[in-house]
Design a protein around this motif. Structure first.
Motif, PDB file in Angstrom:
ATOM      1  N   UNK A   1       0.853  -1.425   0.167  1.00  0.00           N
ATOM      2  CA  UNK A   1       0.070  -0.020  -0.030  1.00  0.00           C
ATOM      3  C   UNK A   1       0.743   1.350  -0.174  1.00  0.00           C
ATOM      4  N   UNK A   2       1.973   1.298   0.577  1.00  0.00           N
ATOM      5  CA  UNK A   2       2.967   2.433   0.677  1.00  0.00           C
ATOM      6  C   UNK A   2       3.094   2.816  -0.935  1.00  0.00           C
ATOM      7  N   UNK A   3       3.394   1.760  -1.694  1.00  0.00           N
ATOM      8  CA  UNK A   3       3.976   1.787  -3.079  1.00  0.00           C
ATOM      9  C   UNK A   3       2.557   2.654  -3.934  1.00  0.00           C
ATOM     10  N   UNK A   4       1.420   1.753  -3.525  1.00  0.00           N
ATOM     11  CA  UNK A   4       0.162   2.454  -4.069  1.00  0.00           C
ATOM     12  C   UNK A   4      -0.054   3.690  -3.865  1.00  0.00           C
ATOM     13  N   UNK A   5      -0.059   4.196  -2.718  1.00  0.00           N
ATOM     14  CA  UNK A   5      -0.099   5.663  -2.419  1.00  0.00           C
ATOM     15  C   UNK A   5       1.048   6.465  -2.970  1.00  0.00           C
ATOM     16  N   UNK A   6       2.149   6.253  -3.103  1.00  0.00           N
ATOM     17  CA  UNK A   6       2.929   6.804  -3.826  1.00  0.00           C
ATOM     18  C   UNK A   6       2.778   7.173  -5.317  1.00  0.00           C
ATOM     19  N   UNK A   7       2.110   6.067  -5.865  1.00  0.00           N
ATOM     20  CA  UNK A   7       1.529   6.126  -7.283  1.00  0.00           C
ATOM     21  C   UNK A   7       0.500   7.158  -7.395  1.00  0.00           C
ATOM     22  N   UNK A   8      -0.479   7.236  -6.326  1.00  0.00           N
ATOM     23  CA  UNK A   8      -1.733   8.211  -6.365  1.00  0.00           C
ATOM     24  C   UNK A   8      -1.044   9.673  -6.225  1.00  0.00           C
TER      25      UNK A   8
ATOM     26  N   UNK B   1      -2.846  10.952 -18.372  1.00  0.00           N
ATOM     27  CA  UNK B   1      -4.290  10.675 -18.089  1.00  0.00           C
ATOM     28  C   UNK B   1      -4.607   9.276 -18.845  1.00  0.00           C
ATOM     29  N   UNK B   2      -5.571   8.371 -18.336  1.00  0.00           N
ATOM     30  CA  UNK B   2      -5.955   7.304 -18.872  1.00  0.00           C
ATOM     31  C   UNK B   2      -5.838   6.340 -17.526  1.00  0.00           C
ATOM     32  N   UNK B   3      -5.717   4.881 -17.986  1.00  0.00           N
ATOM     33  CA  UNK B   3      -5.622   3.853 -16.991  1.00  0.00           C
ATOM     34  C   UNK B   3      -4.404   3.423 -16.871  1.00  0.00           C
ATOM     35  N   UNK B   4      -4.199   2.943 -15.579  1.00  0.00           N
ATOM     36  CA  UNK B   4      -2.593   2.593 -15.186  1.00  0.00           C
ATOM     37  C   UNK B   4      -2.611   1.472 -14.189  1.00  0.00           C
ATOM     38  N   UNK B   5      -1.907   0.465 -14.306  1.00  0.00           N
ATOM     39  CA  UNK B   5      -1.854  -0.526 -13.341  1.00  0.00           C
ATOM     40  C   UNK B   5      -0.820  -0.394 -12.075  1.00  0.00           C
ATOM     41  N   UNK B   6      -1.268  -0.415 -10.999  1.00  0.00           N
ATOM     42  CA  UNK B   6      -0.370  -0.092  -9.775  1.00  0.00           C
ATOM     43  C   UNK B   6       0.057  -1.496  -9.152  1.00  0.00           C
ATOM     44  N   UNK B   7       1.204  -2.042  -9.862  1.00  0.00           N
ATOM     45  CA  UNK B   7       1.526  -3.341  -8.955  1.00  0.00           C
ATOM     46  C   UNK B   7       3.050  -3.316  -8.818  1.00  0.00           C
TER      47      UNK B   7
ATOM     48  N   UNK C   1       8.392   1.004  -7.568  1.00  0.00           N
ATOM     49  CA  UNK C   1       7.797   0.449  -6.468  1.00  0.00           C
ATOM     50  C   UNK C   1       9.082   0.355  -5.395  1.00  0.00           C
ATOM     51  N   UNK C   2       8.942   0.648  -4.367  1.00  0.00           N
ATOM     52  CA  UNK C   2       9.845   0.656  -2.960  1.00  0.00           C
ATOM     53  C   UNK C   2      10.085  -0.725  -2.779  1.00  0.00           C
ATOM     54  N   UNK C   3       9.055  -1.676  -2.717  1.00  0.00           N
ATOM     55  CA  UNK C   3       9.056  -2.921  -2.381  1.00  0.00           C
ATOM     56  C   UNK C   3       8.730  -3.666  -3.711  1.00  0.00           C
ATOM     57  N   UNK C   4       9.697  -4.055  -4.561  1.00  0.00           N
ATOM     58  CA  UNK C   4       9.389  -4.497  -5.832  1.00  0.00           C
ATOM     59  C   UNK C   4       8.888  -6.054  -5.829  1.00  0.00           C
TER      60      UNK C   4
ATOM     61  N   UNK D   1      10.219  -8.518  -0.245  1.00  0.00           N
ATOM     62  CA  UNK D   1      10.550  -7.195   0.412  1.00  0.00           C
ATOM     63  C   UNK D   1       9.666  -6.329   1.012  1.00  0.00           C
ATOM     64  N   UNK D   2       8.294  -6.519   0.315  1.00  0.00           N
ATOM     65  CA  UNK D   2       7.282  -5.743   1.077  1.00  0.00           C
ATOM     66  C   UNK D   2       6.811  -6.494   2.261  1.00  0.00           C
ATOM     67  N   UNK D   3       6.777  -7.792   2.421  1.00  0.00           N
ATOM     68  CA  UNK D   3       6.538  -8.436   3.754  1.00  0.00           C
ATOM     69  C   UNK D   3       7.665  -8.371   4.765  1.00  0.00           C
TER      70      UNK D   3
END
Length: 322
Positions: free
Chosen positions: A209-216, A225-231, A293-296, A300-302
Motif C-alpha cells: 500500500x505504501x507504493x500504491x499511495x506513492x503512485x496516487x 491521463x488514462x488507465x494505469x496498473x499499480x502493481x 515500487x519501493x517494494x518490488x 521485500x514488502x513482507x
C-alpha cells in the motif's frame, strides 16, 4: 494545488493525505466522525465532514480543489454476504457519480479513481495490460462501472481522468494482512488452489500500500491521463505469498485445500480472486509518472510488514507459535 480526497481515512487514503501534504499541497480529506478528523489532521490535512453518498457534502468539501480523488471502498473483510458486496458496489458506483458531479461543480482539473487490476484478468490466464478487454465478475463489475462513470464524466465536463487499478493490497495496517497473519499463526489459512487436489496455483499481481499511495500522489501531480496498473515488479502465486509470510512470522507451513472445498467455507468472491490468474505489469505507470515500487517483490514488502509489527510488538508476531 488543493486536493480533495474521498476515502481519506482508509489505508490508502491516509497515506495519500500525508504524501500530498509532504509535497506541499493543500489537502482536504472526507471524514465521518471525530476519529476520522484526527486521522486527517495528524497527516497534515484538513478534515471535512460528509459522505460519498451525499453529493452536496462532496461539492462543499471540494470547493476550490484542483484535483479530486475517489479512494473510498467498502471491500468486505471476511464471511461476506450479498449485502456486504452491495454496499461496496454502491460506494464505487454512487461515489463515482457524486465525485464526477463535484468535479463538474467546482471546475476541477483532474479526477483520480481507485480501481483494481482484476477487472481485466484474461480467461486464459495470460499476462495482460491496460489495453486488454475487461472481464468483470460479481465482485468487480462495480469497479468497471466506476471507471466508465469517470471516463464519461471527463468527456462531458472536461476534467482529466486517471484510473489507477491496484493489485492485491497488503501492508502492516490492512485488515486483510493482519487477518492473514493471525490465521497463519493458528493454522487456519490454507493455500487455495485449483484442480481436484488444489495443486494448481494462479499468478497474482500484488502491491504494497505504501507504493500504491506513492503512485496516487504522482498521479495527482502528473499530466498523464488514462488507465494505469499499480502493481509490483513480479506477479506471484497466493502460495508464494502465504509461504513467504509464514516464514517471516515463524508460523507453520500452510496446508493446501482445493477451491471446490474452500467454497463450502469461504466467500466465493474471495476464492475466485485467489485462484484465477491476474498477472500484469507496471510498465505504463513507470513511463507516465516516473514511479517505481519501493517494494518490488512480495518478499521485500513482507519484510517491511513484519518489521513494523516486531517494532510495535503486535500480536501477529508476539503470539507466533508452532
Amino acid at each position: 494545488m488543493r486536493v480533495f480526497i474521498a476515502g481519506a481515512t482508509g489505508v490508502l487514503g491516509r497515506r495519500l493525505v500525508e504524501s500530498c501534504t509532504d509535497r506541499g499541497h493543500e489537502v482536504v480529506g472526507l471524514t465521518r466522525d471525530d476519529r476520522g478528523d484526527a486521522i486527517v489532521r495528524e497527516r497534515g490535512g484538513e478534515p471535512h465532514r460528509g459522505d460519498v453518498f451525499d453529493r452536496d457534502s462532496l461539492v462543499a468539501g471540494a470547493a476550490g480543489a484542483d484535483v479530486l480523488v475517489h479512494a473510498a471502498t467498502k471491500i468486505p473483510i471476511d464471511d461476506a454476504d450479498e449485502a456486504d458486496w452491495a454496499l461496496n458496489d454502491r460506494v464505487r458506483r454512487e461515489g463515482a457519480e457524486n465525485l464526477v458531479a463535484a468535479a463538474r461543480d467546482v471546475d476541477a482539473d483532474r479526477l483520480v479513481l481507485q480501481s483494481i487490476v482484476w477487472v481485466a484478468r484474461q480467461p486464459d490466464g495470460s499476462v495482460f495490460d491496460e489495453s486488454a478487454a475487461p472481464h468483470p465478475d460479481r465482485s468487480t463489475q462495480s469497479a468497471l462501472d466506476a471507471e466508465r462513470i469517470v471516463e464519461q464524466g471527463a468527456e462531458d465536463h472536461g476534467f482529466d481522468p486517471v484510473v489507477l487499478r491496484g493489485g492485491y493490497f497488503y501492508a502492516h495496517d490492512t485488515a486483510h494482512t493482519r487477518l492473514f497473519a493471525e490465521r497463519l499463526r493458528n493454522r487456519r489459512l490454507p493455500i487455495i488452489g485449483r484442480g481436484l487436489l488444489g495443486r494448481e496455483d494462479a499468478e497474482l499481481s500484488f502491491v504494497h500500500v505504501d507504493d500504491a499511495a506513492r503512485a496516487f500522489a504522482a498521479a495527482v501531480e502528473g499530466d498523464a491521463t488514462g488507465t494505469f496498473h499499480v502493481v509490483d515488479d513480479e506477479p506471484r502465486t497466493f502460495a508464494d505469498f502465504l509461504r513467504a509470510f509464514a516464514h517471516r512470522l515463524d508460523a507453520p507451513e500452510p496446508r493446501r485445500v482445493p477451491a471446490w472445498l474452500a467454497r463450502l467455507l469461504i466467500d466465493d468472491n474471495f476464492v475466485r480472486l485467489l485462484t484465477r490468474p491476474m498477472p500484469t505489469t507496471n510498465d505504463r505507470l513507470r513511463r507516465a509518472f516516473d514511479w517505481e515500487p519501493r517494494y518490488p517483490t512480495i518478499e521485500e514488502g513482507l519484510d517491511q510488514v513484519v518489521d513494523r509489527w516486531r517494532a510495535a510488538d503486535d500480536p501477529p508476531i508476539a503470539e507466533a507459535s508452532h
